[in-house]
Scaffold this active site. Structure first.
Site, PDB file in Angstrom:
ATOM      1  CE  LYS A 134      47.125 -63.872-162.399  1.00 27.25           C
ATOM      2  NZ  LYS A 134      46.134 -64.471-163.304  1.00 27.25           N
TER       3      LYS A 134
HETATM    4  C1  E4P Z   1      45.901 -67.693-163.493  1.00 23.82           C
HETATM    5  O1  E4P Z   1      46.594 -66.995-162.843  1.00 23.82           O
HETATM    6  C2  E4P Z   1      45.968 -67.700-164.982  1.00 23.82           C
HETATM    7  O2  E4P Z   1      45.559 -66.487-165.479  1.00 23.82           O
HETATM    8  C3  E4P Z   1      45.132 -68.831-165.530  1.00 23.82           C
HETATM    9  O3  E4P Z   1      45.312 -69.974-164.727  1.00 23.82           O
HETATM   10  C4  E4P Z   1      45.425 -69.111-166.986  1.00 23.82           C
HETATM   11  O4  E4P Z   1      44.737 -70.275-167.353  1.00 23.82           O
HETATM   12  P1  E4P Z   1      44.476 -70.687-168.866  1.00 23.82           P
HETATM   13  O5  E4P Z   1      45.771 -71.163-169.462  1.00 23.82           O
HETATM   14  O6  E4P Z   1      43.475 -71.782-168.786  1.00 23.82           O
HETATM   15  O7  E4P Z   1      43.958 -69.470-169.571  1.00 23.82           O
END
Ligand code: E4P
Length: 219
Positions: A83
């Site tokens: 990521k």
């Molecule tokens: C996934 O890739 C993200 O890190 C995650 O869905 C973020 O979610 P949030 O906005 O609930 O923290």
């Protein structure tokens, strides 16, 4: 449509994996921090449970730092996806890593322009954060629809991971739009299974069955 689970919690991942509905996992520094375990060991455990893509996020901010971290993280297991944040340095890192055969997931994506840039850079996955857009008072579903139109119009290889999902309706909207993947929190996955009429219906069927058994016994 593929389902990923958006958590670093081993019990939650195992439970959904055993139900056979999970194609991958997404983590981030906040999710790993919540578990409190050593992050590399935690990612190793996750990779042992699920053989689909497992996203692990870099924390460096320069291209050089991100590339170095990504190369190290990718040694954890062959299914690790890196990521990378949606920044100029991040986009440079995506190009380098994808050329090396390391899959990337561009994260913290909030606009259609950012989707287009990440797709042009050759990211394997792009993660629009629809819940955070909604929290900000923006129309998250329109953003998602237009992002998918852009990806489909040019046949970009990138797959859209709908992220920051807040409720079960978000998953339906993501599916209606034809999003490739939804990364879903455990609590939302649980809600997707349930409907009060299912429980009531099952209860009524079982009671009627018992009545029949009693009637047959007394004949
Ligand atoms: C996934 O890739 C993200 O890190 C995650 O869905 C973020 O979610 P949030 O906005 O609930 O923290």
């Amino acid at each position: 449509m593929k389902f990923f689970i958006d958590t670093a919690n081993i019990d939650q991942i195992r439970e959904m994996q055993e139900l056979g509905i999970i194609d991958g996992v997404t983590t981030n520094p906040s999710l790993l921090s919540k578990e409190g375990a050593e992050p590399i060991e935690q990612l190793e455990k996750i990779c042992e449970i699920v053989d689909g893509p497992i996203s692990a996020e870099v924390v460096g901010l320069t291209t050089e730092e991100m590339v170095k971290e990504a190369r190290d993280l990718s040694k954890i297991a062959p299914n690790i996806v890196i990521k990378i944040p949606m920044t100029k340095d991040g986009i440079k890192a995506v190009k380098i890593l994808e050329k090396e055969g390391i899959k990337t997931n561009v994260t913290l994506v909030f606009s259609q322009n950012q989707v287009l840039i990440a797709a042009k850079a050759g990211a394997s996955y792009i993660s629009p954060f629809i819940g955070r857009l909604m929290d900000n008072g923006q129309n998250e579903i329109d953003m998602l629809r237009e992002s998918m139109e852009i990806i489909n119009a040019y046949g970009f290889k990138s797959e859209i991971i709908v992220a920051s999902i807040r409720n079960a309706r978000h998953v339906i909207e993501a599916a209606r739009i034809g999003s490739h993947i939804a990364t879903i929190p455990f609590a939302v996955l649980e809600k997707m299974f349930k409907h009060p009429r299912t429980d009531e219906g099952l209860d009524a069927f079982l009671k009627d069955w018992e009545k029949l058994q009693d009637k047959l016994k007394n004949q």
